[in-house]
Write a protein that holds these residues in place. Structure first.
Motif, PDB file in Angstrom:
ATOM      1  N   PRO A 201       0.803  -1.230   0.000  1.00 45.07           N
ATOM      2  CA  PRO A 201       0.000   0.000   0.000  1.00 45.07           C
ATOM      3  C   PRO A 201       0.831   1.273   0.000  1.00 45.07           C
ATOM      4  O   PRO A 201       0.403   2.291  -0.548  1.00 45.07           O
ATOM      5  CB  PRO A 201      -0.817  -0.128   1.292  1.00 45.07           C
ATOM      6  N   ASP A 202       2.029   1.235   0.610  1.00 39.13           N
ATOM      7  CA  ASP A 202       2.838   2.445   0.665  1.00 39.13           C
ATOM      8  C   ASP A 202       3.729   2.612  -0.567  1.00 39.13           C
ATOM      9  O   ASP A 202       4.502   3.568  -0.647  1.00 39.13           O
ATOM     10  CB  ASP A 202       3.690   2.467   1.941  1.00 39.13           C
ATOM     11  N   ARG A 203       3.637   1.675  -1.520  1.00 37.93           N
ATOM     12  CA  ARG A 203       4.354   1.748  -2.786  1.00 37.93           C
ATOM     13  C   ARG A 203       5.866   1.803  -2.605  1.00 37.93           C
ATOM     14  O   ARG A 203       6.580   2.313  -3.476  1.00 37.93           O
ATOM     15  CB  ARG A 203       3.887   2.984  -3.594  1.00 37.93           C
ATOM     16  N   ARG A 204       6.381   1.282  -1.499  1.00 36.86           N
ATOM     17  CA  ARG A 204       7.833   1.321  -1.316  1.00 36.86           C
ATOM     18  C   ARG A 204       8.529   0.407  -2.318  1.00 36.86           C
ATOM     19  O   ARG A 204       9.717   0.548  -2.594  1.00 36.86           O
ATOM     20  CB  ARG A 204       8.207   0.924   0.113  1.00 36.86           C
ATOM     21  N   VAL A 205       7.822  -0.589  -2.805  1.00 36.34           N
ATOM     22  CA  VAL A 205       8.273  -1.416  -3.919  1.00 36.34           C
ATOM     23  C   VAL A 205       7.155  -1.391  -4.942  1.00 36.34           C
ATOM     24  O   VAL A 205       5.987  -1.513  -4.585  1.00 36.34           O
ATOM     25  CB  VAL A 205       8.565  -2.865  -3.470  1.00 36.34           C
ATOM     26  N   ASP A 206       7.505  -1.246  -6.213  1.00 33.20           N
ATOM     27  CA  ASP A 206       6.474  -1.066  -7.230  1.00 33.20           C
ATOM     28  C   ASP A 206       5.950  -2.405  -7.751  1.00 33.20           C
ATOM     29  O   ASP A 206       5.816  -2.620  -8.948  1.00 33.20           O
ATOM     30  CB  ASP A 206       7.004  -0.223  -8.387  1.00 33.20           C
ATOM     31  N   THR A 207       5.655  -3.307  -6.829  1.00 32.69           N
ATOM     32  CA  THR A 207       5.043  -4.580  -7.203  1.00 32.69           C
ATOM     33  C   THR A 207       3.548  -4.359  -7.403  1.00 32.69           C
ATOM     34  O   THR A 207       2.841  -3.988  -6.475  1.00 32.69           O
ATOM     35  CB  THR A 207       5.269  -5.646  -6.115  1.00 32.69           C
ATOM     36  N   LYS A 208       3.077  -4.602  -8.619  1.00 37.97           N
ATOM     37  CA  LYS A 208       1.673  -4.393  -8.931  1.00 37.97           C
ATOM     38  C   LYS A 208       0.890  -5.682  -8.725  1.00 37.97           C
ATOM     39  O   LYS A 208       1.387  -6.780  -9.001  1.00 37.97           O
ATOM     40  CB  LYS A 208       1.523  -3.897 -10.368  1.00 37.97           C
ATOM     41  N   TRP A 209      -0.314  -5.538  -8.233  1.00 35.47           N
ATOM     42  CA  TRP A 209      -1.230  -6.659  -8.023  1.00 35.47           C
ATOM     43  C   TRP A 209      -2.532  -6.330  -8.730  1.00 35.47           C
ATOM     44  O   TRP A 209      -3.202  -5.363  -8.392  1.00 35.47           O
ATOM     45  CB  TRP A 209      -1.475  -6.876  -6.518  1.00 35.47           C
ATOM     46  N   TRP A 210      -2.867  -7.132  -9.735  1.00 35.17           N
ATOM     47  CA  TRP A 210      -4.124  -6.972 -10.447  1.00 35.17           C
ATOM     48  C   TRP A 210      -5.009  -8.163 -10.121  1.00 35.17           C
ATOM     49  O   TRP A 210      -4.556  -9.310 -10.156  1.00 35.17           O
ATOM     50  CB  TRP A 210      -3.882  -6.869 -11.951  1.00 35.17           C
ATOM     51  N   ASN A 211      -6.283  -7.889  -9.845  1.00 39.04           N
ATOM     52  CA  ASN A 211      -7.158  -8.920  -9.280  1.00 39.04           C
ATOM     53  C   ASN A 211      -8.535  -8.861  -9.921  1.00 39.04           C
ATOM     54  O   ASN A 211      -9.095  -7.779 -10.119  1.00 39.04           O
ATOM     55  CB  ASN A 211      -7.261  -8.688  -7.767  1.00 39.04           C
ATOM     56  N   ALA A 212      -9.077 -10.026 -10.258  1.00 39.27           N
ATOM     57  CA  ALA A 212     -10.447 -10.125 -10.774  1.00 39.27           C
ATOM     58  C   ALA A 212     -11.252 -11.028  -9.849  1.00 39.27           C
ATOM     59  O   ALA A 212     -10.772 -12.078  -9.425  1.00 39.27           O
ATOM     60  CB  ALA A 212     -10.454 -10.683 -12.189  1.00 39.27           C
TER      61      ALA A 212
END
Length: 421
Positions: A201-212
């Motif tokens: 949530p704090d974007r300290r690492v730019d790991t993206k999570w996409w969810n359906a």
């Protein structure tokens, strides 16, 4: 599995949200149960995060179906009809009275892989319909642009229930940071939500999570998640975006094979683990309304949560800026007394109470979290927290929360909660 005190602590709390399947939550973090409603249901987070097998860090999700419109670049000669094997004999309806032919973990994996674009697969893991966990599959998929963790899970739910609504409703950006989210009813009556957000949530690492998330009128619940890294956590970002587009996520999660998988899941009664009150059946929005009624008169409510069985939040303002206030009302929590209330104050009424002042859970700059945690003799747990920011993932906007510790205590101890709201 949080790495530090700023980690998003969904995993630690999942069992409390699933007491109907385990009722065995234990935690060293007394604040862990506070933010349960942040991403529309802790149970989804279980499915997404708790199948920690082999080299992938927790991506338990579900397989895909046979009638998918494949993307134009996905004409893979490896593809065969996902209706082959067990699915060919399975009942088309998940609402049947007897289980259809079982799906093995290999069946789930094969169905998922057939629905994905051309690419390579590693770290393959899955469980079929004979597992105590919902059937799921997870892979590291590489379409030539970098490896990406991807996983799918199938389950059944009450299509008209509160959990189904939470899973298919976009979260409020006051508590969840994401780029975009869509939620819609499909022509067949299914509800589908697709969210493009971030693992941290704090974007300290730019790991993206996409969810359906899909819930059908028959109660089939399908979850599909993907990341732009070969693991959910503790892996370097390997590509700018996760591999599947929004349209591809929708195609995979709505494939017909998952209805057959759900039909093959064994049905069993769900007895209450304890004789204490159940959280189900609570009217939508009641907790938020109750919390509003308990606020000091000088606070103006500028934001609030929608339906949410055990959890609700408000954003309040005393003229000095927004302050997030959240509450969890959880029946049947007597089993956490020893772990979380060992040093608690015990009132003459038998209510145990603890207080905490700690940094925020999302790693935003300067955020503090003030909490009063109570446990009634009948197992009802009421936890109230306030923050010095209108959203946990945003930096502090004021020095202290809008509510004092004494005011939080009064709210948590109010007998109004005992009435079953």
């Amino acid at each position: 599995m949080p790495e530090n005190k700023h980690e998003d602590p969904f995993e630690d709390r999942f069992a409390a949200a699933l007491r109907d399947t385990g009722h065995s939550f234990r935690s060293d973090d007394p604040a862990a149960l506070v933010g349960r409603g942040e991403v529309r249901g802790r149970r989804k987070q279980l499915l997404r995060r708790t199948a920690v097998l082999g080299g992938m860090t927790g991506v338990a999700l579900v397989g895909v179906g046979a009638t998918l419109l494949l993307p134009s670049d996905a004409h893979d000669p490896r593809r065969t009809s996902a209706a082959a094997g067990p699915a060919a004999t399975a009942s088309p309806s998940a609402a049947g009275t007897s289980p259809a032919a079982a799906f093995t973990g290999d069946d789930i994996l094969r169905s998922l892989k057939e629905l994905l674009p051309r690419g390579t697969f590693t770290e393959e893991q899955a469980q079929g319909t004979d597992s105590p966990m919902p059937p799921h599959a997870q892979v590291v998929f590489d379409d030539g642009k970098g490896p990406a963790a991807l996983g799918l899970s199938v389950d059944r739910t009450d299509p008209g229930g509160e959990q189904a609504t939470q899973w298919t409703t976009c979260p409020d950006k006051a508590v969840v940071a994401y780029d975009d989210c869509t939620s819609a009813t499909r022509p067949d009556g299914s509800r589908l939500m697709v969210l493009r957000g971030y693992e941290y949530p704090d974007r300290r690492v730019d790991t993206k999570w996409w969810n359906a998330e899909l819930v059908t009128p028959d109660g089939v619940h399908v979850t599909l998640s993907e990341w732009n890294a070969p693991a959910q956590k503790d892996a370097p970002v390997s590509r700018p975006q996760p591999p599947l587009s929004v349209e591809q996520l929708e195609d995979v999660v709505t494939a017909e094979v998952w209805k057959r998988v759900a039909a093959a899941m064994p049905r069993s009664p769900k007895p209450s683990v304890t004789g204490e009150a159940s959280p189900e059946g609570r009217p939508s929005g009641t907790i938020a309304k109750t919390l509003i009624g308990l606020l000091p008169e000088n606070l103006k409510v500028t934001g609030r949560s929608g339906p949410g069985g055990e959890y609700a939040y408000l954003v309040v303002d005393d003229g000095k800026g927004g302050s997030l206030v959240q509450v969890n009302v959880q029946p049947g929590m007597s089993d956490v007394a020893g772990d979380l209330f060992g040093d608690a104050e015990t009132l003459p009424s038998g209510v145990m109470i603890t207080t905490r002042q700690s940094p925020g859970e999302k790693g935003a700059e300067g955020v503090v979290m003030w909490t009063v945690d109570t446990l009634r003799p009948d197992g009802l747990r009421v936890v109230v927290s306030a923050f010095n920011t209108p959203a946990q993932h945003q930096d502090a906007t004021r020095e202290t929360p809008a509510l004092t510790m004494e005011q939080l205590r009064e709210i948590a101890l109010s007998t109004v909660w005992d009435a079953g709201v």
